[in-house]
Design an enzyme around this catalytic site. Structure first.
Site, PDB file in Angstrom:
ATOM      1  N   SER A 265       0.813  -1.206   0.000  1.00 35.31           N
ATOM      2  CA  SER A 265       0.000   0.000   0.000  1.00 35.31           C
ATOM      3  C   SER A 265       0.855   1.268   0.000  1.00 35.31           C
ATOM      4  O   SER A 265       1.734   1.404  -0.839  1.00 35.31           O
ATOM      5  CB  SER A 265      -0.944  -0.066   1.199  1.00 35.31           C
TER       6      SER A 265
ATOM      7  N   HIS B 262      -7.709  -5.697   0.346  1.00 33.66           N
ATOM      8  CA  HIS B 262      -6.453  -4.962   0.469  1.00 33.66           C
ATOM      9  C   HIS B 262      -5.699  -5.444   1.720  1.00 33.66           C
ATOM     10  O   HIS B 262      -6.109  -5.136   2.844  1.00 33.66           O
ATOM     11  CB  HIS B 262      -6.825  -3.478   0.602  1.00 33.66           C
TER      12      HIS B 262
END
Ligand code: GTR
Length: 428
Positions: A265, A406
């Protein structure tokens, strides 16, 4: 009367048009059918008009040119250092994790005089490996104490951006210990013969717009001879990864030729910039790095330059924000950042539910960067359609889209370990 109505209508039309224009500017899109056509800058097109045809031209002309575009437009300068770091082993346990590993905690002092400027590295070495071990380097989001439940791992006393379990008033408490073991899969990493080195990203600079005032962009301003606005928070985090490499090069239990970088990320974005800036990183993994990382900014899907720079103005240099209104003016795009890893092995990974990071944009970016790998006779990704879920594709450049959200999962780690073993020529 009629005139009056016409006038009102005109005003209404103006307001609606303005609002629509603004709405079109700002929102993100997650409908594939609405992605407008776009043209990427050609990674092989040299500013003098010629096309790069060999690795020599790439390494000596085009790569420095593209790297400079990144310094200027997105990340700023990556300060050079004459090995200013000093290391102190704070703790060692050669029977960590039930004898599977040797644990070391190393303090890296970053300032020649001020001992309050440091980062703490947590290192696990696989006891079963009797030769210097290959290593994965990756930042953690909430402190070294979150990646394992081991009691002797120092509890971070830094400011925490993420307010997860055990974080009170932005500081960690004992209850935070071991809260993120799922992202780390320590036993799997170690049993595959890899070491792991991690540090808390907030040791370098707190993740806020004013974080630079207490972070290394201020405390090391004179030492590194760089003003805070000449680089950015991403730059500071990336630079910290290089300092971990400084330490690893001195540790005889580490194979300094086999330092792999992994970042998830926002830390995936920092990881790519570190990989671009420091050739000691021999293999690079981008886990769902998204906008400003592996994804394509010109593809209108998921997060946009405008949104990311509005939410996180400190992540990039001020210039980056100026492209928010018209991303076609940005001289770079995700595939060019990825191309800076060549010819080193590169793994780009997405997750299907992580639309914010634009999985397809990440895939297309990795495919486009593969053109640079071809100059080195390396095969990257040559298929033009997205692979099925949980099916890695490509060789020196590899890509997968995993089912789920995610995150960094066991599945991800298994692929990275397999990839690194293959690419480093290890039998694991
Ligand atoms: C989001 C951000 C992304 C990504 C993510 C993360 O809020 O918009 O670019 O970096 O944070 O780091 O978890």
């Amino acid at each position: 009367m009629k005139n009056n109505r016409t006038c009102k209508l005109a005003v209404l039309l103006f307001v609606v048009t303005a609002m629509t224009a603004r709405a079109q500017n700002f929102p993100s899109n997650t409908d594939e059918s609405k992605v407008p056509p776009y043209t990427l800058p050609d990674v092989l097109q040299m500013p003098i008009g010629k096309t790069v045809i060999n690795s020599n031209q790439w390494l000596h002309a085009q790569r420095p040119y593209i790297y400079h575009l990144y310094e200027k437009n997105q990340f700023g300068r990556y300060p050079a250092t004459k090995t200013i770091s000093r290391f102190k082993i704070l703790e060692t346990d050669n029977q960590a994790l039930d004898g599977l590993a040797t644990r070391k905690q190393v303090r890296i002092y970053l300032h020649p005089a001020d001992t309050s400027v440091y980062m703490d590295v947590l290192l696990y070495l696989p006891n079963a490996v009797k030769t210097p071990a290959p290593v994965f380097v990756a930042y953690n989001f909430s402190g070294n104490h979150t990646i394992t439940a081991e009691k002797n791992v120092l509890l971070s006393n830094r400011w925490m951006y993420f307010r997860g379990k055990g974080v009170v008033n932005n500081r960690a408490t004992e209850a935070a210990r071991g809260t993120d073991t799922a992202s780390w899969q320590l036993k799997t990493i170690l049993s595959k013969g890899f070491a792991l080195a991690t540090a808390y990203y907030g040791d370098l600079e707190p993740d806020t717009a004013t974080g630079y005032t207490t972070g290394i962009r201020t405390t090391l301003k004179e030492v590194l001879n760089i003003q805070p606005d000449e680089w950015c928070t991403m730059g500071a985090w990336a630079w910290g990864l290089s300092r971990i490499a400084d330490y690893l090069q001195t540790d005889k239990n580490i194979d300094a030729g086999k330092i792999a970088l992994m970042g998830h990320s926002r830390l995936g974005k920092a990881t790519l910039w570190a990989g671009a800036s420091d050739p000691r990183f021999a293999l690079i993994v981008s886990n769902e790095s998204g906008e400003g990382g592996a994804a394509l900014s010109r593809r209108w899907y998921g997060e946009t330059v405008q949104i990311i720079t509005a939410h996180f103005p400190h992540w990039f240099v001020a210039k980056y924000k100026t492209y928010g209104d018209d991303v076609t003016k940005l001289p770079v795009d995700g595939h060019m950042l990825l191309s800076l890893m060549a010819p080193r092995p590169l793994y780009v990974a997405s997750a299907v539910e992580d639309t914010w990071s634009d999985p397809k944009g990440e895939f297309l970016s990795a495919r486009e960067a593969s053109r640079v790998y071809a100059l080195f006779g390396k095969k990257g990704i040559d298929t033009s359609s997205m692979p099925p879920l949980n099916t890695p594709v490509g060789e020196t450049v590899r890509y997968h889209i995993r089912s789920g959200k995610h995150a960094v999962t066991l599945y991800d780690w298994e692929q990275y370990l397999k990839f690194a073993s293959e690419q480093f020529g290890l039998r694991r």
